[in-house]
Design a protein around this motif. Structure first.
Motif, mmCIF file in Angstrom:
data_model
loop_
_atom_site.group_PDB
_atom_site.id
_atom_site.type_symbol
_atom_site.label_atom_id
_atom_site.label_comp_id
_atom_site.label_asym_id
_atom_site.label_seq_id
_atom_site.Cartn_x
_atom_site.Cartn_y
_atom_site.Cartn_z
ATOM 1 N N ASP A 46 31.322 43.840 38.219
ATOM 2 C CA ASP A 46 30.379 44.786 38.360
ATOM 3 C C ASP A 46 30.993 45.570 39.658
ATOM 4 N N VAL A 49 34.456 47.247 38.614
ATOM 5 C CA VAL A 49 34.233 48.429 37.822
ATOM 6 C C VAL A 49 33.805 49.437 38.643
ATOM 7 N N GLY A 105 29.459 48.601 29.999
ATOM 8 C CA GLY A 105 28.921 47.172 30.465
ATOM 9 C C GLY A 105 28.514 46.321 29.415
#
Length: 222
Positions: A46, A49, A105
């Motif tokens: 996460d 990204v 995601g």
């Protein structure tokens, strides 16, 4: 046709330190090492990204280190040519800072990158096809030369591989991508649907037609 073995990625789990004994009689619930490792991996991805979306160049480098081998493996299975595969890997990571805007995601970053690579593969499939045909013309000339038993066996193996690639070259790119992901990389139709951005039913249909065409094409050489 011999199956292609997908790359197996080894996952090294972190060693969790043992907690000191508690004075309380009630045992405390400790998270499992596996659950903690998955949470750490998800948190790290996460963060990666988020940094990619911010245009962090170091994030692109980190994504390359983590995922380039898997992307290269997919590309080589797709085009059958090392030079073209390297070009696909390069283009996928160059495109990543822009392409990451489409990442929602719903899957892993690696799966998303494979989808980006697949989108950049069309012209490389054609160039690899031209190189293969040039190589086949050279091989056809070599067939007229005297050979030992071992050399003859190698030639037969090359001819069989050439027929398989010839059959793959006749597939539409969408069917070819699905065939490689499902059959060579042993991914499920759900995973492939997320990678290529198509409904699962569409993936199954593409795979069905790809297999049928390959059987028909290879049957001509029996």
């Amino acid at each position: 046709m011999h199956p292609v073995t997908a790359i197996s990625m080894q996952l090294t789990m972190p060693v969790m330190a043992e907690a000191p004994p508690e004075a309380s009689a009630e045992p405390s619930a400790e998270p499992s090492a596996e659950g903690s490792a998955e949470a750490i991996a998800a948190s790290n991805e996460d963060d990666l990204v988020a940094r990619l979306r911010e245009g962090d160049r170091r994030a692109v480098e980190e994504a390359y280190v983590a995922h380039h081998a898997a992307i290269r493996g997919f590309a080589r299975r797709l085009v059958g040519d090392s030079a073209s595969a390297e070009d696909i890997v390069h283009e996928a990571f160059v495109a990543l800072p822009r392409a990451i805007r489409r990442f929602r995601g719903e899957g892993s970053l690696r799966a998303f990158l494979i989808g980006v690579a697949a989108n950049h593969s069309r012209r490389h499939v054609r160039s690899a096809m031209r190189r293969r045909r040039a190589t086949e013309r050279l091989a056809a000339h070599e067939e007229t030369q005297p050979r030992t038993v071992d050399a003859t066996h190698q030639l037969i193996t090359k001819q069989l591989a050439g027929k398989l690639w010839e059959a793959l070259d006749d597939l539409p790119i969408d069917q070819r991508v699905v065939f490689v992901l499902c059959e060579a990389e042993q991914r499920t139709s759900v995973e492939v649907a997320a990678i290529v951005g198509a409904p699962e039913g569409t993936v199954r249909t593409r795979l069905f037609h790809a297999k049928r065409k390959l059987r028909e094409k290879l049957g001509e050489h029996q």
